[in-house]
Design a protein around this motif. Structure first.
Motif, PDB file in Angstrom:
ATOM      1  N   ASP A 241      -0.485  -8.470   8.979  1.00 49.45           N
ATOM      2  CA  ASP A 241      -0.188  -7.627  10.172  1.00 49.45           C
ATOM      3  C   ASP A 241       1.418  -7.960  10.823  1.00 49.45           C
ATOM      4  O   ASP A 241       2.161  -7.116  11.408  1.00 49.45           O
ATOM      5  N   LYS A 242       1.613  -9.030  10.510  1.00 48.46           N
ATOM      6  CA  LYS A 242       3.150  -9.404  10.813  1.00 48.46           C
ATOM      7  C   LYS A 242       4.283  -9.064   9.937  1.00 48.46           C
ATOM      8  O   LYS A 242       5.420  -8.915  10.199  1.00 48.46           O
ATOM      9  N   GLY A 243       3.838  -8.556   8.625  1.00 47.77           N
ATOM     10  CA  GLY A 243       5.015  -8.015   7.842  1.00 47.77           C
ATOM     11  C   GLY A 243       5.510  -9.131   7.042  1.00 47.77           C
ATOM     12  O   GLY A 243       6.661  -8.979   6.643  1.00 47.77           O
ATOM     13  N   TYR A 261      -0.132  -9.220  -0.507  1.00 46.10           N
ATOM     14  CA  TYR A 261      -0.423  -7.567  -0.755  1.00 46.10           C
ATOM     15  C   TYR A 261       0.553  -7.172  -1.659  1.00 46.10           C
ATOM     16  O   TYR A 261       0.356  -6.387  -2.604  1.00 46.10           O
ATOM     17  N   VAL A 269      -9.398  -3.378  -0.691  1.00 44.74           N
ATOM     18  CA  VAL A 269     -10.290  -2.499  -1.114  1.00 44.74           C
ATOM     19  C   VAL A 269     -11.351  -3.022  -1.851  1.00 44.74           C
ATOM     20  O   VAL A 269     -12.194  -2.432  -2.748  1.00 44.74           O
ATOM     21  N   SER A 312      -0.686   0.255  -2.976  1.00 44.10           N
ATOM     22  CA  SER A 312      -0.281   1.847  -2.471  1.00 44.10           C
ATOM     23  C   SER A 312       0.835   2.052  -3.451  1.00 44.10           C
ATOM     24  O   SER A 312       1.223   3.311  -3.369  1.00 44.10           O
TER      25      SER A 312
ATOM     26  N   LEU B   8     -10.306   6.405  -5.621  1.00 40.29           N
ATOM     27  CA  LEU B   8      -8.857   5.941  -5.413  1.00 40.29           C
ATOM     28  C   LEU B   8      -8.239   5.769  -6.529  1.00 40.29           C
ATOM     29  O   LEU B   8      -6.983   6.110  -6.579  1.00 40.29           O
ATOM     30  N   VAL B  94       5.398  -1.248   4.815  1.00 40.99           N
ATOM     31  CA  VAL B  94       5.473  -2.019   3.647  1.00 40.99           C
ATOM     32  C   VAL B  94       4.813  -1.322   2.627  1.00 40.99           C
ATOM     33  O   VAL B  94       5.453  -1.115   1.346  1.00 40.99           O
ATOM     34  N   PRO B  95       3.583  -0.992   2.740  1.00 47.27           N
ATOM     35  CA  PRO B  95       2.986  -0.320   1.426  1.00 47.27           C
ATOM     36  C   PRO B  95       3.756   0.617   1.213  1.00 47.27           C
ATOM     37  O   PRO B  95       3.787   1.335  -0.054  1.00 47.27           O
ATOM     38  N   HIS B  96       4.355   1.494   1.962  1.00 44.18           N
ATOM     39  CA  HIS B  96       5.085   2.775   1.368  1.00 44.18           C
ATOM     40  C   HIS B  96       6.340   2.423   0.824  1.00 44.18           C
ATOM     41  O   HIS B  96       6.645   2.777  -0.178  1.00 44.18           O
ATOM     42  N   LEU B 111       8.526  -2.721   8.754  1.00 44.24           N
ATOM     43  CA  LEU B 111       8.127  -3.276  10.007  1.00 44.24           C
ATOM     44  C   LEU B 111       6.565  -3.754   9.880  1.00 44.24           C
ATOM     45  O   LEU B 111       5.853  -3.359   9.096  1.00 44.24           O
ATOM     46  N   PRO B 112       6.470  -4.736  10.859  1.00 42.64           N
ATOM     47  CA  PRO B 112       4.924  -5.157  10.955  1.00 42.64           C
ATOM     48  C   PRO B 112       3.855  -4.020  11.090  1.00 42.64           C
ATOM     49  O   PRO B 112       4.151  -3.082  11.675  1.00 42.64           O
ATOM     50  N   THR B 113       2.900  -4.329  10.341  1.00 47.23           N
ATOM     51  CA  THR B 113       1.824  -3.397  10.623  1.00 47.23           C
ATOM     52  C   THR B 113       1.474  -2.994  12.009  1.00 47.23           C
ATOM     53  O   THR B 113       1.291  -1.683  12.258  1.00 47.23           O
ATOM     54  N   ILE B 114       1.358  -3.807  12.618  1.00 45.03           N
ATOM     55  CA  ILE B 114       0.884  -3.664  14.251  1.00 45.03           C
ATOM     56  C   ILE B 114       1.959  -2.367  15.142  1.00 45.03           C
ATOM     57  O   ILE B 114       1.652  -1.588  15.631  1.00 45.03           O
ATOM     58  N   TYR B 166      -6.339   2.439   8.087  1.00 47.49           N
ATOM     59  CA  TYR B 166      -6.109   1.211   8.656  1.00 47.49           C
ATOM     60  C   TYR B 166      -7.250   0.530   9.381  1.00 47.49           C
ATOM     61  O   TYR B 166      -7.299  -0.487   9.371  1.00 47.49           O
ATOM     62  N   HIS B 168     -10.312   1.524   9.430  1.00 50.28           N
ATOM     63  CA  HIS B 168     -11.642   1.574   8.899  1.00 50.28           C
ATOM     64  C   HIS B 168     -12.691   2.477   9.630  1.00 50.28           C
ATOM     65  O   HIS B 168     -13.775   2.247   9.660  1.00 50.28           O
ATOM     66  N   TYR B 173     -12.460   1.440   3.858  1.00 50.37           N
ATOM     67  CA  TYR B 173     -11.341   1.504   3.558  1.00 50.37           C
ATOM     68  C   TYR B 173     -10.801   2.130   2.332  1.00 50.37           C
ATOM     69  O   TYR B 173     -10.155   2.949   2.302  1.00 50.37           O
ATOM     70  N   PRO B 174     -11.667   1.688   0.991  1.00 50.59           N
ATOM     71  CA  PRO B 174     -11.075   2.412  -0.257  1.00 50.59           C
ATOM     72  C   PRO B 174     -11.176   3.867  -0.203  1.00 50.59           C
ATOM     73  O   PRO B 174     -10.310   4.483  -0.700  1.00 50.59           O
ATOM     74  N   LEU B 177      -8.498   5.132   2.239  1.00 52.88           N
ATOM     75  CA  LEU B 177      -7.319   5.226   1.723  1.00 52.88           C
ATOM     76  C   LEU B 177      -7.064   6.213   0.508  1.00 52.88           C
ATOM     77  O   LEU B 177      -6.021   6.782   0.348  1.00 52.88           O
TER      78      LEU B 177
END
Lengths: 364, 220, 435
Positions: A241-243, A261, A269, A312, B8, B94-96, B111-114, B166, B168, B173-174, B177
């Protein structure tokens, strides 16, 4: 065979007192996610119910699932349960072999007709049955025969539940899961490679206690153990969450225990209880040991892209595809460009000069 | 039976490749279609530089004078929020970034997910508000064609499914996603053949206008 | 004799589409911001006046002829072919409610130059015979008589004689080898001959050699207005031939913004080669002389006044600072409108709209924009630098019963020239008479 004893009787024979028994019931309730109020009900059931007859068949498997269950250190719940079911036949563990073993199986099926639990470990080769046979009998035939009179079937491990590694591309044996062959019996899938011991034990305990199967999800997995994904329960989640991510297995982030991750962890998943129950008597689980989750309890996990590529990231070679597409697009683009140029050129070539006499419709 | 993990894997694998192929093919085709139409040389004596004018307008069109801002404040503000939000969510999550790293071989800070989550909510709201505006505002409703709504939908869905995945929501999630990735693939396929192309062509448009004005010594 | 047909128009559309057009249409996301920049929309609230919508016929041709996807759509019947009825319907939008002022171009977030597109769309419309009758007649007059308003050489000669008689100044005609050749807009000849008088006065004051040409004096270009490049070229060629024959260094475009754009920016492209002479707007010339100290003024206009920017010379022409520099020399109470310079609002009569009878009612309605601007400033006088704007402004002010004189900037400068400049007078005139 001796007269079936209840679990309570067995416990007291082994020197456990009432207090130990209630404690055991409490652990059972907790593991199954039940409120403390049901502890007396569990105790009552276990006191009266005769030991459940269980037949354990091993097909295309690696014995990892059995090892997972039996490696448990005493005195754990799984050990207790294991001691207190009537495991009438287990291909891997039993002393008997050959015709004798087959005799035992047939006898157990006859004695507990319609009442025994069938536990299957391993996938079933139906493409070429010759890959795995027992006493000259194909896995499929044996499964069908034993399943016929079973009360319910528990598919233990990813192979039995979804086909597992034998099912992975190109699946040379034509491996399938139990539920692909059996459609008329209640089936519980306890996937995992291997599955978490508590999950196996918990399902058996539930079946013994309530006489019914636990609540299942769409993949026939007990919700208690597979209702949440690893990611949501992972102690490293705050880093996600914090990256904060480990970029490699030996960088500062990895040492600080940041989220895996980027290193391909499939925790998000993967529905399993590893992050809470952990392994080896609660010592650790893969992520805690510094490696991302492989998603081993998910269908086709072996074919779901690299273990080390982030979730991803597409699995195929899309960069190369993009290159080809770019070239193709450019080629067609140039072609249409030429066509357009010709079209425009023709329009210009055939241009009829507009004079002041051509400005309106009527002939001047 | 196709499980959510199979789904997926399918959208991460073959479907993504197909979508990428159509996306890249379509864009290179469309851009070449435009460029190959050429333009006539300008014989008038220049008062300024086409280059300077063109470069200037690439950026100047992201800023507005006071009166234009007042007249179109809603479109500008909501449009800005939506575009910025979409940019942040697309390129700073980040995943992107990992996806882009796979393609380009380098990455950048995420950036942080939040924070991404919050920006997603804001972007979704901006898009909803813009849709309502499109339906209510006489001019926008009048101009809007089926395509406008298609474009809105295929842009909205990836944001929505990403947010839902994100959190759920609705599906595990799967599956969510998978749906998220699929929605992006739909966007990629639709992209080259709709107004979504403005992402690229607006730079050409701004350039031409700016260069013409620059040639005349006007800053537009 | 041939006649306009839909096919000719369609072919002209095809011919006109180029890379910028394709980039523009590809980029539009129907945000509607251009509507808010168009006074025909802001004052009526009718969405059909949204600038990009006016280009729908051109967009259709582009999509169906020059995109693979569009061709497919047309083939499958998803998109409909352009029809003649559609073009007839669009006449009002492409001619009657677009002054080509280019304010929409300034606000489009993707940077579309909508005027560039309208200009090209008019080529197709004109070839298809869908130009408004008033514009067609004007264009025919320009070729046959010399200007769209029907003003020809005899009228000019009559005005020259009158000015020479009244002021004693000589207006040079067809003088070879001079520095400047001045052009005029027929509206100036007819309605505002003060301009010519002012020009002569200033030339004399600055001591510059100049001339008019009897073969190419009309600066406005009906061909550009209607959208027929061949006709526009013929009209430009009159000027080019005259300038080359007289071997002038610079051709001065009159105040008229349209005329400036037609000769300065379109001219060389119409004839397909660069000019051998320079083209300057009269205000560019005056400001240059101001900078060089050749133009000294005295006294100030006392009235509170503002300046109406002619779209074509300012936003589309680049003559932005010059009128302000000049105004500040002679006006002590000069105030700017809220939207001025590049962002000004059109007078409502540019792009031929002023000449279309059918558009008069709409134009008057749209003039409310200018009225609002003027009301906010509480000015007593309006200055502009375009004969067409001036006529339209006077018309609009009258329609809204506003008492406000409208003046041309060049005349205003001429009125304030400092006396000692007269010294140059004899020298200059003497030289002319020698030629």
């Amino acid at each position: 065979m001796s007269k079936p004893q209840s679990i309570a009787e067995r416990l007291s024979n082994q020197g456990f007192n009432r207090r130990d028994f209630l404690k055991f019931c409490g652990i059972t309730a907790t593991v199954m996610g039940l409120p403390p109020a049901v502890i007396p009900q569990i105790a009552n059931a276990l006191e009266k119910t005769p030991r459940q007859s269980v037949i354990w068949l091993s097909f295309q498997e690696c014995t990892g699932c059995t090892a997972s269950l039996t490696r448990a250190h005493a005195p754990t719940l799984e050990r207790l349960i294991f001691d207190h079911i009537s495991l009438d036949i287990h291909h891997t563990l039993q002393a008997a072999s050959g015709e004798a073993a087959e005799q035992i199986r047939k006898q157990a099926m006859k004695d507990n007709q319609g009442n025994y639990l069938l536990i299957v470990e391993g996938s079933i080769p139906i493409g070429n049955p010759g890959y795995s046979t027992i006493a000259g009998m194909s896995n499929k035939d044996m499964l069908m025969e034993v399943a016929k009179d079973a009360k319910a079937i528990i598919a233990v491990g990813t192979c039995a539940a979804y086909g597992g590694i034998p099912h992975a591309y190109p699946n040379p044996t034509g491996a399938v899961s139990v539920e692909e062959l059996i459609t008329n019996k209640p089936i519980v899938n306890i996937p995992g490679c291997p599955p978490i011991p508590v999950a196996i034990a918990g399902v058996i305990a539930h079946t013994v206690t309530f006489g019914t199967l636990p609540e299942l999800d769409s993949l026939k997995r007990p919700v208690t153990f597979f209702g949440q994904n690893i990611h949501d329960r992972c102690y490293r989640r705050p880093f996600y969450d914090k990256g904060l991510f480990a970029e490699s297995f030996d960088d500062e982030g990895a040492k600080k225990g940041w989220c895996l991750y980027k290193l391909g962890c499939k925790g998000p998943v993967t529905s399993n209880t590893c992050a809470t129950e952990k392994w080896n008597a609660g010592v650790s689980f893969p992520i805690e040991s510094g490696h991302g989750c492989l998603g081993c309890s998910e269908p086709n996990f072996w074919d779901a892209g690299s273990f080390y590529k982030a979730l991803s990231v597409p699995t195929g070679d899309f960069a190369q595809t993009a290159g080809y597409a770019l070239a193709a697009g450019a080629a067609v683009g140039v072609a249409t460009g030429l066509l357009n140029k010709k079209k425009k050129g023709d329009a210009a070539k055939n241009h009829e000069t507009v004079t002041i006499n051509d400005l309106d419709r009527k002939q001047q | 039976m196709m499980t959510s993990i199979d789904f997926l894997s399918w959208v991460r694998g073959p479907v993504f490749i197909m979508a990428t192929a159509i996306f890249v093919f379509g864009i290179s085709l469309r851009l070449l279609e435009i460029v190959s139409l050429r333009r006539k040389p300008d014989y008038s004596a220049p008062r300024g530089s086409r280059m300077v004018g063109g470069m200037r307008t690439l950026f100047s069109r992201s800023m507005y004078d006071k009166s234009t801002f007042q007249r179109s404040a809603f479109t500008i503000v909501a449009g800005y929020i939506f575009h910025l939000g979409l940019f942040i969510v697309t390129f700073l999550s980040v995943p992107h970034i990992l996806l882009f790293r796979e393609l380009f071989g380098f990455d950048w800070f995420g950036l942080p997910t939040i924070l991404i989550d919050a920006v997603t909510v804001i972007t979704l709201l901006a898009m909803l508000v813009l849709l309502i505006h499109r339906l209510k505002n006489p001019v926008r409703r009048f101009l809007s064609t089926f395509e406008n709504y298609v474009v809105w939908t295929v842009t909205f869905l990836p944001l929505l499914t990403g947010y839902m995945a994100y959190h759920h929501s609705v599906f595990p999630y799967p599956l969510m996603l998978g749906l998220h990735i699929l929605s992006v693939e739909i966007l990629m396929v639709v992209f080259p053949f709709t107004q979504l192309m403005h992402t690229f062509t607006l730079f050409m448009a701004r350039w031409h206008t700016g260069a013409n004005a620059g040639h005349r010594g006007i800053q537009v | 004799m041939s006649a306009a047909t839909f096919e000719r128009g369609y072919k002209a559309f095809k011919e006109q589409i180029d890379a910028p057009i394709a980039a523009y249409f590809s980029s539009c996301v129907s945000c509607g911001m251009c509507a808010e920049a168009c006074l025909f929309f802001t004052e009526t609230g009718d969405p059909k006046y949204t600038p990009i919508y006016k280009l729908e016929p051109l967009r259709k041709v582009w999509e169906q002829e020059y995109t693979l996807w569009g061709r497919l759509k047309a083939l499958l019947g998803i998109s409909k072919k352009l029809t003649d009825d559609e073009l007839a319907e669009w006449q009002e939008l492409i001619y009657g409610s677009c002054t080509m002022c280019g304010r929409c171009t300034m606000v489009c977030p993707v940077g579309n130059d909508l005027v560039y597109m309208i200009r090209k769309a008019r080529e197709g419309m004109a070839a298809a015979g869908h130009a408004p009758p008033d514009i067609i007649v004007g264009t025919q007059r320009a070729i046959t008589i010399g200007s769209a308003t029907g003003v020809g050489l005899p009228t000019l000669q009559a005005q020259i004689r009158r000015i020479e008689r009244e002021t004693g100044m000589k207006i040079p005609m067809d003088v070879q080898g001079v520095e400047y050749m001045a052009l005029l807009s027929s509206m100036e000849i007819m309605s505002f001959p003060e301009y010519l008088e002012a020009l002569a006065k200033i030339m004399k004051y600055a001591g510059k050699t100049w001339t008019l040409s009897s073969e190419g004096f009309e600066a406005t270009n009906a061909g550009v207005q209607i959208g027929v490049s061949e006709i526009a070229k013929e009209l430009v060629m009159r000027i080019v031939k005259a300038a080359e024959k007289l071997q002038v260094k610079t051709v001065i475009s009159p105040e008229c913004g349209h005329a400036y754009g037609a000769i300065r920016w379109e001219g060389p492209n119409l004839i397909g080669r660069p000019f051998t002479f320079r083209v300057q707007h009269i205000l560019e010339v005056l400001d240059e002389w101001r900078e060089q100290g050749k133009l000294k003024t005295e006294g100030f206009e006392k009235a509170r006044l503002t300046f109406h920017d002619p779209c074509q010379s300012v936003r589309r022409g680049g003559v932005i600072e010059q009128p302000r520099n000049l105004l500040k020399m002679v006006a002590s109470h000069f105030v700017e409108m809220e939207d001025h310079g590049k962002m000004n609002w059109c007078c409502t009569g540019g792009g031929g709209v002023g000449a279309i009878e059918e558009a008069h009612e709409l134009r008057t309605k749209a003039f409310n924009r200018k009225k609002t601007q003027l009301d906010a400033l509480k000015v007593d006088k309006l200055v502009t630098s375009c004969a067409n704007c001036r006529l339209v402004l006077e018309d609009g002010l009258e329609a809204y019963e506003m008492e406000m004189p409208v003046m041309g900037l060049t005349e205003m400068i001429a009125e304030h020239l400092k006396e000692e400049g007269e010294m140059e007078k004899d020298k200059g005139l003497y030289r002319f008479s020698e030629n």
